[in-house]
Structure formats: C-alpha cells, structure tokens
Design a protein around this motif. Structure first.
Motif, PDB file in Angstrom:
ATOM      1  N   GLU A  99       0.834  -1.197   0.000  1.00 27.00           N
ATOM      2  CA  GLU A  99       0.000   0.000   0.000  1.00 27.00           C
ATOM      3  C   GLU A  99       0.878   1.259   0.000  1.00 27.00           C
ATOM      4  O   GLU A  99       0.535   2.271  -0.606  1.00 27.00           O
ATOM      5  CB  GLU A  99      -0.906  -0.009   1.243  1.00 27.00           C
ATOM      6  N   ASP A 100       2.020   1.167   0.659  1.00 30.15           N
ATOM      7  CA  ASP A 100       2.949   2.290   0.778  1.00 30.15           C
ATOM      8  C   ASP A 100       4.330   1.810   0.335  1.00 30.15           C
ATOM      9  O   ASP A 100       4.819   0.771   0.795  1.00 30.15           O
ATOM     10  CB  ASP A 100       2.996   2.768   2.231  1.00 30.15           C
ATOM     11  N   ALA A 101       4.970   2.560  -0.551  1.00 32.37           N
ATOM     12  CA  ALA A 101       6.285   2.178  -1.058  1.00 32.37           C
ATOM     13  C   ALA A 101       7.324   2.078   0.053  1.00 32.37           C
ATOM     14  O   ALA A 101       8.348   1.388  -0.093  1.00 32.37           O
ATOM     15  CB  ALA A 101       6.753   3.174  -2.121  1.00 32.37           C
ATOM     16  N   ASN A 102       7.088   2.757   1.187  1.00 33.76           N
ATOM     17  CA  ASN A 102       8.035   2.696   2.301  1.00 33.76           C
ATOM     18  C   ASN A 102       8.125   1.296   2.905  1.00 33.76           C
ATOM     19  O   ASN A 102       9.069   1.001   3.643  1.00 33.76           O
ATOM     20  CB  ASN A 102       7.636   3.694   3.397  1.00 33.76           C
ATOM     21  N   LEU A 103       7.157   0.442   2.600  1.00 33.68           N
ATOM     22  CA  LEU A 103       7.240  -0.941   3.081  1.00 33.68           C
ATOM     23  C   LEU A 103       8.457  -1.653   2.488  1.00 33.68           C
ATOM     24  O   LEU A 103       9.006  -2.575   3.093  1.00 33.68           O
ATOM     25  CB  LEU A 103       5.955  -1.697   2.723  1.00 33.68           C
ATOM     26  N   GLY A 157       5.229  -4.710  11.204  1.00 34.57           N
ATOM     27  CA  GLY A 157       4.114  -3.876  11.655  1.00 34.57           C
ATOM     28  C   GLY A 157       3.102  -3.590  10.565  1.00 34.57           C
ATOM     29  O   GLY A 157       2.558  -2.478  10.483  1.00 34.57           O
ATOM     30  N   ALA A 158       2.840  -4.561   9.743  1.00 36.04           N
ATOM     31  CA  ALA A 158       1.913  -4.379   8.629  1.00 36.04           C
ATOM     32  C   ALA A 158       0.760  -5.374   8.720  1.00 36.04           C
ATOM     33  O   ALA A 158       0.688  -6.205   9.642  1.00 36.04           O
ATOM     34  CB  ALA A 158       2.649  -4.546   7.297  1.00 36.04           C
ATOM     35  N   GLY A 159      -0.148  -5.301   7.765  1.00 33.14           N
ATOM     36  CA  GLY A 159      -1.254  -6.248   7.646  1.00 33.14           C
ATOM     37  C   GLY A 159      -1.452  -6.542   6.171  1.00 33.14           C
ATOM     38  O   GLY A 159      -0.687  -6.076   5.324  1.00 33.14           O
ATOM     39  N   ILE A 162      -0.489  -5.417   0.804  1.00 32.44           N
ATOM     40  CA  ILE A 162       0.165  -5.274   2.106  1.00 32.44           C
ATOM     41  C   ILE A 162      -0.096  -3.860   2.615  1.00 32.44           C
ATOM     42  O   ILE A 162       0.210  -2.882   1.921  1.00 32.44           O
ATOM     43  CB  ILE A 162       1.682  -5.536   2.020  1.00 32.44           C
ATOM     44  N   THR A 163      -0.678  -3.748   3.807  1.00 33.14           N
ATOM     45  CA  THR A 163      -1.039  -2.438   4.362  1.00 33.14           C
ATOM     46  C   THR A 163      -0.107  -2.076   5.517  1.00 33.14           C
ATOM     47  O   THR A 163       0.339  -2.937   6.271  1.00 33.14           O
ATOM     48  CB  THR A 163      -2.489  -2.449   4.858  1.00 33.14           C
ATOM     49  N   GLY A 164       0.190  -0.790   5.648  1.00 37.68           N
ATOM     50  CA  GLY A 164       1.055  -0.326   6.714  1.00 37.68           C
ATOM     51  C   GLY A 164       1.903   0.846   6.270  1.00 37.68           C
ATOM     52  O   GLY A 164       1.961   1.160   5.066  1.00 37.68           O
ATOM     53  N   LYS A 165       2.556   1.509   7.220  1.00 37.29           N
ATOM     54  CA  LYS A 165       3.334   2.708   6.923  1.00 37.29           C
ATOM     55  C   LYS A 165       4.740   2.397   6.423  1.00 37.29           C
ATOM     56  O   LYS A 165       5.422   3.254   5.862  1.00 37.29           O
ATOM     57  CB  LYS A 165       3.415   3.607   8.149  1.00 37.29           C
ATOM     58  N   GLY A 166       5.214   1.186   6.667  1.00 41.95           N
ATOM     59  CA  GLY A 166       6.547   0.857   6.210  1.00 41.95           C
ATOM     60  C   GLY A 166       7.630   1.218   7.194  1.00 41.95           C
ATOM     61  O   GLY A 166       7.371   1.463   8.377  1.00 41.95           O
ATOM     62  N   CYS A 167       8.854   1.308   6.724  1.00 43.69           N
ATOM     63  CA  CYS A 167      10.014   1.560   7.563  1.00 43.69           C
ATOM     64  C   CYS A 167      10.789   2.773   7.048  1.00 43.69           C
ATOM     65  O   CYS A 167      10.772   3.069   5.854  1.00 43.69           O
ATOM     66  CB  CYS A 167      10.932   0.337   7.577  1.00 43.69           C
ATOM     67  N   PRO A 168      11.479   3.474   7.965  1.00 34.44           N
ATOM     68  CA  PRO A 168      12.300   4.597   7.515  1.00 34.44           C
ATOM     69  C   PRO A 168      13.491   4.127   6.701  1.00 34.44           C
ATOM     70  O   PRO A 168      13.927   2.984   6.827  1.00 34.44           O
ATOM     71  CB  PRO A 168      12.748   5.253   8.829  1.00 34.44           C
TER      72      PRO A 168
END
Length: 348
Positions: free
Chosen positions: A297-301, A327-329, A339-345
């Motif tokens: 969902e977010d490229a940061n994943l 930390g995703a779903g 894949i949903t979630g904010k991802g990682c720095p």
C-alpha cells in the motif's frame, strides 16, 4: 453501413428489437452453427476475429454501393444480405466456435453418438478416465455425461455437481465442460467445477494451466462477437463465481492458494529462508511461488527487511509472519494481495 451499425444489428437481434427482415437474415447464418462441425477458435485468434470480419465486410459493402446507385431501402437490404453471406462464409471456414447454450443432447449430436452417464452415488470421490486420457474425479452426488469417443475437433462433457478435471493436452481438440450455467474451456490443465444447480452459485477454480469461463446462455456466440457476454480467463489459484442475483462472473483468489505446480512454476528454485532480506525480494518470491500479485500500500514498506524461515508454511502463515515482523497487515482485493502499513524509515 458502418461497423457500429453492423454491431447494432446484432445487438438489436439479441434484444428482440429487429424487424422481421433483419431477424430472418441474422437467423439464416446463425442457424449454420447447428449444421456445421466447426473447429474451436484458438485463443490467440479471438481478438482479431471482429476486425477481420469487419475489414472484409466493409470492402464488400463499399464495392456494392459504388457499383450502381440504388434506393436507401434497397441498398439497406443488399447490405444486410452481404453481411449475412459473409458471416456464413466465415463460420463455415471455422473462425467461430459454437458456444451457444449447450445441453447433453447438443453434445451428443456434435459427437454423433449417445452419451454415457457416470454418477457418483457413494459418499466418497469416484475417479474415471475418458478416452483421451483426461481424468475426472466426481464428488458425491455429481454426474458426468460424455461420449465414448470425442468428436475429431473438440472434446465436450456435461457436468452436474462438483468434479475435479485433469485434462490431457490436445491443442487440436479443446476440452469444454458444460454445466447448467457455465462453460469452461481448456486445452490441458487441472481445475474444479462446482455446478450444483438452481439456488447454488456455480464456480470454477484453477489448479494448473489456464481456462476460459463464460455463461452457458442462449446467444452466447453473438454476445461474444459483440464483447457483451463477459468471458474471464483464470490462472492457478484463481476462481470465478457466478453471482445468483446479478448473473455476473466474479474473479477472486481461491480460499487456500497453493504453490504453483511444476508446469506453471519458475524454473529456478525459490528460497523461503531469509536473513535481513529486503521486503521487496521476500514479496517477489511469494508472487512467483503462487502466481499471485502482491502489492504494498505504501512504497516505504520496501524499506523494511525480514528475517525468518518460511519453508513448509502455507501462504496465510507466511503472510502473517512477514506482516507481523514489519508492523503491517494484508487484505485480499480480487486476485491481488495488498500489504497495508506505513513501512520503515530509510536506513542512513
């Protein structure tokens, strides 16, 4: 006559809005399908059929109208007659497959023989082998009608209930499973058909290969020409379900996806033991193993990394391990896993 007008004629026929003159002309060539033993179309040709038909038709119509001036009504009648004769020629040449509403009686006529009936009246699955080498496993309560020997250009059976098919490959004779609601066409593959009749949704689920599924309805051929009768193509781990209310085919993932069989899987070995592996690589390995699109969902994943041994686990367990570690779903949307979630720095 433009291409749009030509399509409009066929569309009006399907909707019962043709004049008597138009109706007779369309039915004249359409009935040829019941009289000719036609070879089935090849999937690669289907998209070009309409263009080939119209290119030929358009040229003939132009030649006819330029040769001599005629009244509007006479010209219109001539154009319809030319359209009918050209389509008849194309049908006889084998450009179309007969996908009209098919019953056991129709299959028997095509094969030129009476059909054999196999019913599973037990509480366990029953297997049988057809003359072409295809194996069918009938679930309890299911029945299959089939010819002792298939026709020279196609293989057709009629199913009631649920069965698993392992179709022997024969590109010259496509294999078609008819049920009350659906038509499933393949060349060589394995799949499950559920056709329990009125009040139960019909379903086709693919294990290996690729199949085409469409409604088994009156006028299926004409709707195929107009691209109004929806045909769906299924690959491994996908299924099509006929909605009882909307009468539409919905494509989704099977309930329990399994790794691709050898004929569909990548040639190289796919690794499931990861050590600080970028999530992009982990998800890509899952995609290749199951033939399923997996998108973040977010490229940061993709900035996340995963460590773990997923060998021997099913897809659901593998996804849960991966998602919990970053930390995703995940959600399933049609035939795609998201894949949903904010991802990682990003690491400095």
């Amino acid at each position: 006559m433009s291409k749009e007008v030509f399509h409009s004629l066929l569309k009006r026929y399907l909707e019962g809005r043709c004049t008597e003159e138009e109706k007779k002309i369309v039915e004249q060539w359409y009935n040829v399908l019941d009289q000719e033993g036609l070879p089935a179309y090849r999937e690669s040709e289907f998209g070009a059929i309409d263009d080939r038909l119209w290119a030929t038709l358009s040229k003939k119509l132009d030649d006819a109208t330029e040769s001599r001036p005629v009244s509007f009504f006479r010209r219109r009648s001539t154009q319809l007659a030319i359209a009918a004769s050209l389509i008849m020629g194309l049908l006889v040449a084998g450009y179309f497959v007969r996908t009209d509403h098919t019953t056991p009686e129709a299959i028997a006529r095509e094969a030129g023989a009476t059909l054999q009936l196999r019913q599973n009246m037990t509480v366990l699955p029953v297997s049988l082998a057809l003359e072409d080498g295809t194996r069918v496993t009938l679930q309890p309560g299911a029945s299959l009608q089939y010819p002792a020997r298939f026709a020279a250009n196609k293989r057709e059976v009629f199913l009631t209930g649920e069965a698993f098919f392992e179709v022997n490959k024969d590109r010259e004779r496509p294999f078609m499973v008819f049920s009350q609601d659906l038509i499933t066409q393949v060349v060589g593959t394995s799949f499950t058909v559920k056709a329990h009749g009125a009040g139960h949704p019909s379903e086709v689920a693919v294990v290996t290969g690729k199949v085409m599924v469409s409604r088994n309805t009156e006028g299926a051929l004409l709707r195929g020409l107009l691209t109004e009768e929806r045909q769906v193509y299924l690959t491994p781990n996908q299924r099509a379900v006929l909605d009882l209310e909307t009468e539409e085919l919905t494509v989704s993932l099977v309930a329990e996806p399994v790794p691709l069989a050898a004929e569909d899987a990548p040639a190289e070995r796919i690794v499931f033991d990861f050590v600080e592996t970028p999530l992009k690589t982990v998800l890509h390995n899952l995609e290749r193993a199951y033939g399923i699109a997996i998108q973040p969902e977010d490229a940061n994943l993709y900035n996340c990394a995963f460590t773990g041994d997923l060998a021997g686990e099913d897809l659901q367990t593998r996804l849960e391990f991966i998602c919990s570690s970053v930390g995703a779903g995940y959600t399933i949307e049609g035939t795609t896993i998201r894949i949903t979630g904010k991802g990682c720095p990003v690491n400095p």
